[in-house]
Enzyme design. Structure first.
Site, PDB file in Angstrom:
ATOM      1  N   CYS B 241      -3.541  19.915  35.079  1.00 26.94           N
ATOM      2  CA  CYS B 241      -3.324  21.348  34.507  1.00 26.94           C
ATOM      3  C   CYS B 241      -2.325  21.960  33.030  1.00 26.94           C
ATOM      4  O   CYS B 241      -2.474  23.104  33.270  1.00 26.94           O
ATOM      5  CB  CYS B 241      -3.248  21.815  35.772  1.00 26.94           C
ATOM      6  SG  CYS B 241      -2.867  21.549  36.890  1.00 26.94           S
ATOM      7  N   VAL B 242      -1.948  21.472  33.145  1.00 23.81           N
ATOM      8  CA  VAL B 242      -0.598  21.817  31.349  1.00 23.81           C
ATOM      9  C   VAL B 242      -1.262  21.592  30.382  1.00 23.81           C
ATOM     10  O   VAL B 242      -1.401  22.372  29.418  1.00 23.81           O
ATOM     11  CB  VAL B 242       0.958  21.594  32.166  1.00 23.81           C
ATOM     12  CG1 VAL B 242       2.006  21.875  30.568  1.00 23.81           C
ATOM     13  CG2 VAL B 242       0.970  21.518  33.216  1.00 23.81           C
TER      14      VAL B 242
END
Lengths: 124, 427
Positions: B241-242
Site C-alpha cells: 500500500c505504500v
C-alpha cells in the site's frame, strides 16, 4: 550484530548505535562502517517510493572483517546517491514523523525475522 | 492448464438493490455490498461510492484495486484467502470488464495513492478509465496498522467477489482462452522457438510491503515456479500500500500485462514456458539467495530467454540487476522491466545498482516526474490525504488548490508489469 538507526523508537535498544541525525546521516554512517569491514546485513534503502521520504532509517550490520566487501561498499555508496536524488526537492513533514518511525520499526522487525536463524546461530 | 475468461463489457455502473448486468450497465446492490464488508466485526463503517471516467473526482488514499469476477462452478473468490484452497488456472471465470472495486484505507498518515478520474492525473493512471466502485472502509478503533491492513485487504476481496456475482448470469460479449501445457509438450509443438520464461519480482518485506500467493506470504518462500494462468485466475493478491506508482495492485495481478503479452507471442515468436516468483527481501543474504535460486531454476528448466519485472524501487533495484547478471552469466538472454528514479529533469542515474550485463532494459517511467493535478470537485476518501499528497516541497500547492506531485503518488503510473499508460516518444 550492530543496528544503526536514527529512529527514536529504536533508541536504547540492544546492539543499537543511535545516530543523532537524518536518514542520510544513517546512510553515511553505514557506508563508513561497511568501508571499514562491517558486513551489510540489511539493505540501506526501503523498497517503496513513499518510504524514501521517511526521516528515519534503521539498518542492520553484521560482524567486522579485516577487509571490506567491494559489492557491499557499492550498495552502501549507491544508496546515498539515489536517496539524495529522490529527496532533493523535499522538505520534512513533521506531522508524519511518528507514522514513519512506526513503519521503519515494523519493517526492521520483519528484517529481524528474516535473519532470525542467523542471529540465533551467531552467524552475523 | 486451460483458463476460459468470459468477458462482459461494462459501459456504466449504478447503485441499486440487486447485482445484475443489463445492456452493459452494471447495477450493484449497495446495501448487500455494505453488509458483505461489515461481515467482519473489525469493520466499524463502510461507505460505497462510484467514480466514473471524466468526472472531476479524486480517490485517495487507494489501498487496492480489484477486478470483480464470478468463477463458474468453482469456489468463488480468492483461493486460499477468501475460500478454501483449490488450484487456480483451470476452468471458467466471468469477468466484469471495465469495472473495478477500489478500496480506500488510510492506514498510515503519509500514505499516498491517488486516482484522478479527469484531467492530467487521469492520463497517468489506468484506473481513470475503469468504472470504479469505491469502498471506503473504517475499522473499529484500536487496531494496529497490521490488523488494519488485513481488515481492509480482505474486505476488498469480499467486496469484489460480491460485485462479481452480477457476472453469474450476464450475457457474455467475448471469450478468451489462455492455454499452456507442460513444457515438453509445448516444446514439441514449437521446436524452433526460443523457450522464454517470466520472472516476477514482488515486494515481500513486511507491513504494507507484501504479496500473497494462495494466501502464502511470499517473503516466506524461496523462488518458485508457477503457471501464468494461476495469476490470471485470482491466485495472487497485493498487500502493498505504500509504493503507489509501481505497486502491483490485485487488479494488475489479475491482468498481468507481461503475462498477456507473452501469451500473445506464444507459438509465434517465442515458446512461453511459464513463470517464477522472486520475492524481494530486505537482507542482502536473502537477496543473494533469491537471485541465485532464480537463475538456477531458469537454467535447470532449460530456459533460453527471461523477462524480469520489478516491483517498487530502492532496495529491489539490487535484486533486479543481480538476477540479470546471474542469468546472463549462465548464457540466458535477459530483459528487464523497471521504472526509474531519475530526478525532476530525468537525467540522473535511474537505479541504485547497475551491472554490465543489464543491456536490455525497458523503462516504465520516471517516478520523480512532476505533474500538475487540478483541484477536484469531489474527493472520495480522505481529504486530508489529498492535501498532503504533494508532500513536502516549497510551492507545491497553488492558490487555486491545484497541486504539483511526483508520479510517485499516482496509482499505477509507472507499473513495472506494463499495466500503465506511460510510453516513449521519439523526437
Amino acid at each position: 550484530m550492530l543496528v544503526v538507526s536514527n529512529n527514536p523508537l529504536m533508541k536504547g535498544g540492544e546492539n543499537v548505535e543511535f545516530v543523532e541525525g537524518s536518514f542520510r546521516d544513517v546512510l553515511v554512517n553505514v557506508r563508513d562502517k561497511v568501508f571499514l569491514g562491517y558486513d551489510l546485513v540489511s539493505h540501506p534503502l526501503f523498497a517503496s517510493s513513499r518510504m524514501m521520504f521517511s526521516p528515519f532509517r534503521t539498518v542492520i550490520l553484521g560482524k567486522r572483517h579485516h577487509s571490506s566487501d567491494l559489492e557491499q561498499c557499492q550498495v552502501a555508496e549507491n544508496a546515498i546517491i539515489l536517496f539524495e536524488k529522490a529527496t532533493e526537492h523535499r522538505n520534512g513533514q513533521p506531522e508524519h514523523d511518528m507514522g514513519y518511525a512506526a513503519m521503519d520499526l515494523r519493517l526492521h522487525e520483519s528484517a529481524l525475522q528474516e535473519i532470525s536463524i542467523l542471529v540465533d546461530a551467531h552467524a552475523i | 492448464m486451460r483458463l476460459e475468461q468470459n468477458l462482459i463489457y461494462i459501459k456504466d455502473v449504478v447503485l441499486g438493490d440487486e447485482n445484475k448486468v443489463e445492456d452493459g450497465v452494471l447495477t450493484v446492490d449497495a446495501e448487500g455490498l455494505r453488509n458483505v464488508v461489515l461481515e467482519d466485526d473489525k469493520v466499524k463503517d463502510v461507505k460505497i461510492d462510484l467514480a466514473k471516467p471524466g468526472e472531476c473526482a479524486r480517490i485517495v488514499p487507494v489501498k487496492d484495486v480489484i477486478e470483480p469476477r464470478y468463477r463458474v462452478d468453482r469456489a468463488n473468490g480468492f483461493p486460499g484467502v477468501t475460500t478454501k484452497y483449490e488450484e487456480a488456472g483451470n476452468g471458467t471465470v466471468n469477468v466484469l470488464k471495465g469495472a473495478a472495486v477500489v478500496t480506500i484505507g488510510d492506514m498510515v498518515g503519509f500514505q499516498e495513492g491517488v486516482i484522478d478520474m479527469w484531467g492530467e492525473g487521469a492520463l497517468w493512471t489506468p484506473f481513470s478509465k475503469t468504472l470504479n466502485i469505491v469502498v471506503d472502509i473504517t475499522p473499529v478503533d484500536g487496531l494496529d496498522p497490521h490488523q488494519h491492513e488485513v481488515v481492509v485487504r480482505l474486505a476488498g476481496l469480499r467486496a469484489s467477489t460480491f460485485v462479481g456475482l452480477a457476472a453469474k448470469d450476464a450475457a457474455i460479449d467475448e471469450t478468451v482462452v489462455y492455454e499452456m501445457g507442460p513444457m515438453d509438450k509445448e516444446t514439441e509443438k514449437y521446436p524452433n522457438l526460443p523457450k522464454v520464461a517470466y520472472v516476477e519480482m514482488t515486494i515481500s518485506q513486511g507491513l504494507l510491503h507484501d504479496t500473497f500467493l494462495y494466501g502464502v506470504d511470499l517473503k516466506q518462500i524461496i523462488p518458485t515456479w508457477f503457471h501464468p494462468n494461476e495469476e490470471l485466475d485470482n491466485a495472487v493478491i497485493s498487500g502493498n500500500c505504500v509504493a503507489a506508482c509501481d505497486k502491483i495492485t490485485t487488479y494488475q495481478h489479475q491482468n498481468n500485462a507481461l503475462i498477456l503479452d507473452l501469451y500473445e507471442q506464444h507459438g509465434k515468436t517465442i515458446n512461453f514456458v511459464g513463470a517464477f516468483f522472486a520475492p524481494e527481501l530486505t537482507t542482502l543474504d536473502g537477496k543473494f539467495r533469491t537471485c541465485d535460486y532464480t537463475a538456477k531454476l531458469c537454467e535447470q528448466m532449460g530456459v533460453e530467454g527471461v523477462i524480469v519485472s520489478e516491483e517498487g524501487y530502492g532496495n529491489p533495484d539490487s535484486d533486479l540487476v543481480m538476477i540479470c547478471s546471474r542469468l546472463e552469466k549462465r548464457g540466458i538472454k535477459t530483459a528487464l522491466v523497471t521504472d526509474e528514479c531519475s530526478g525532476w529533469d530525468g537525467t540522473s542515474q535511474p537505479l541504485t545498482d547497475t551491472a554490465p550485463e543489464a543491456v536490455a532494459v525497458v523503462s516504465s517511467g520516471n517516478v520523480s516526474k512532476v505533474i500538475d493535478l487540478g483541484p477536484a470537485e469531489r474527493v472520495i476518501g480522505n481529504l486530508k490525504s489529498a492535501q498532503t499528497l504533494a508532500g513536502g516541497w516549497d510551492g507545491c500547492v497553488a492558490d487555486d488548490g491545484s497541486i504539483k506531485v511526483e508520479l510517485n503518488a499516482v496509482i499505477g503510473a509507472t507499473s513495472e508489469i506494463g499495466y500503465h499508460n506511460a510510453s516513449v516518444k521519439l523526437y
